[in-house]
Design a protein around this motif. Structure first.
Motif, PDB file in Angstrom:
ATOM      1  N   ASP A 228       0.424  -1.186  -0.207  1.00 37.87           N
ATOM      2  CA  ASP A 228       0.107   0.178   0.241  1.00 37.87           C
ATOM      3  C   ASP A 228       0.509   1.232   0.073  1.00 37.87           C
ATOM      4  N   LEU A 229       0.981   1.462  -0.914  1.00 36.45           N
ATOM      5  CA  LEU A 229       2.298   2.471  -1.447  1.00 36.45           C
ATOM      6  C   LEU A 229       1.507   4.185  -0.490  1.00 36.45           C
TER       7      LEU A 229
ATOM      8  N   ASP B  38      -2.277  14.580  -5.237  1.00 39.52           N
ATOM      9  CA  ASP B  38      -1.190  15.486  -5.266  1.00 39.52           C
ATOM     10  C   ASP B  38       0.164  15.105  -5.228  1.00 39.52           C
ATOM     11  N   ILE B  39       0.693  13.347  -5.323  1.00 35.09           N
ATOM     12  CA  ILE B  39       2.003  12.751  -5.497  1.00 35.09           C
ATOM     13  C   ILE B  39       1.375  12.696  -6.210  1.00 35.09           C
ATOM     14  N   ALA B  40       0.286  12.467  -7.383  1.00 31.85           N
ATOM     15  CA  ALA B  40       0.656  12.046  -9.045  1.00 31.85           C
ATOM     16  C   ALA B  40       1.095  13.582  -9.381  1.00 31.85           C
ATOM     17  N   VAL B  41       0.821  14.698  -8.529  1.00 29.98           N
ATOM     18  CA  VAL B  41       0.928  16.094  -9.778  1.00 29.98           C
ATOM     19  C   VAL B  41       1.744  16.029  -9.519  1.00 29.98           C
TER      20      VAL B  41
ATOM     21  N   LEU C   5       2.617   4.107 -12.119  1.00 28.95           N
ATOM     22  CA  LEU C   5       3.846   5.168 -12.706  1.00 28.95           C
ATOM     23  C   LEU C   5       4.276   5.740 -10.780  1.00 28.95           C
ATOM     24  N   ILE C   6       3.976   5.831  -9.765  1.00 31.27           N
ATOM     25  CA  ILE C   6       4.238   6.101  -8.300  1.00 31.27           C
ATOM     26  C   ILE C   6       5.098   4.862  -7.920  1.00 31.27           C
TER      27      ILE C   6
ATOM     28  N   ASN D 240      13.707   4.826  -5.942  1.00 28.05           N
ATOM     29  CA  ASN D 240      14.092   5.066  -5.175  1.00 28.05           C
ATOM     30  C   ASN D 240      14.809   4.086  -3.734  1.00 28.05           C
ATOM     31  N   ARG D 241      14.513   2.960  -3.778  1.00 25.61           N
ATOM     32  CA  ARG D 241      14.386   2.729  -3.097  1.00 25.61           C
ATOM     33  C   ARG D 241      16.074   1.068  -3.100  1.00 25.61           C
TER      34      ARG D 241
END
Length: 266
Positions: free
Chosen positions: A158-159, A176-179, A219-220, A227-228
């Motif tokens: 669960d991101l 918010d994170i997508a934009v 895509l996130i 990132n990891r």
């Protein structure tokens, strides 16, 4: 190259008016009136904070997915399960059958708090088996240490939870994170409009909206894998290009894919 096996999923729901009618003794009211009563009751329960009804009182009307698997044509598929006119039981059954067949890593946004509990309750209502989903080591011994149910295991990511470090005060909306990452975010409607669109018979529009959500989530997820350190820069670029290629190849039959591409920055 190792086999990828990732299933990013999202559901869209409406009030389960049949259950609402039973639980609140609302016989004689039509579906819209029952739903309104359910919203009002929830507002009262939350003292005006929210009319979003609890997970066990939702009915699933769409399940959409990005499925990343090397054995697929192009390695990727973006679609909604089953047909728009299929009953809820068929959708629920198809979802858990995919898990039984492929045992993929599930990826969601807020799946722990909403999507999966709803699917649990609806599978219970319809008597849908989900053998491998519920396995905690009884079928496969390694499921004891990595299963879909444990919040801190990686069989289901669960991101929203992961990126907030499992802190409720730090969670962020998918939009918010997508934009922030240059993605289009939501297109066509918002979650609050799904019930209205369902009443109007716009199931295809709901399915398209759900498919956009899973594209943003996938895509996130890829950015988080970069990132990891599980994806290098080159592998990350390849995976992003794979998504673009899929949307371009299917854009003629899916205008929301074209709209997504047009709003995708970078």
């Amino acid at each position: 190259m190792s086999v990828h096996n990732i299933l990013v999923f999202d559901i869209e729901t409406v009030p389960d008016v049949d259950s609402g009618r039973k639980l609140e003794n609302l016989q004689g009211l039509d579906d819209a009136q029952v739903a309104q009563a359910m919203f009002q009751q929830r507002l009262a329960q939350t003292q005006g904070g929210s009319d979003f009804i609890r997970p066990h009182l939702h009915k699933v009307v769409a399940i959409s997915a990005v499925f990343r698997h090397d054995h697929l044509d192009g390695g990727l598929k973006v679609r909604s399960l089953c047909q728009a006119e299929d009953p809820e039981e068929t959708l629920i059954r198809a979802f858990f059958q995919m898990i039984d067949k492929y045992t993929p890593v599930l990826v969601s946004w807020n799946g722990c708090a909403f999507d999966l509990p709803v699917l649990h309750y609806r599978a219970l209502v319809h008597g849908v088996p989900a053998r491998h989903y519920w396995d905690q080591g009884e079928i496969k011994s390694d499921s004891r240490y990595n299963n879909y149910l444990n919040r801190y295991h990686t069989r289901h990511l669960d991101l929203m939870d992961v990126l907030s470090a499992f802190q409720a005060r730090a969670v962020a909306p998918l939009q918010d994170i997508a934009v922030m990452l240059g993605l289009p975010g939501k297109l066509g409607m918002t979650g609050g409009e799904v019930w209205e669109q369902y009443q109007a018979g716009n199931l295809e529009g709901i399915r398209r909206y759900c498919e956009v959500d899973v594209l943003n989530t996938y895509l996130i997820y890829l950015r988080w894998e970069l990132n990891r350190g599980r994806l290098g820069n080159g592998s990350y670029a390849e995976e992003v290009a794979r998504v673009r290629k899929h949307l371009q190849a299917h854009g003629d039959a899916a205008p929301h894919f074209q709209e997504f591409l047009a709003g995708w920055q970078g």
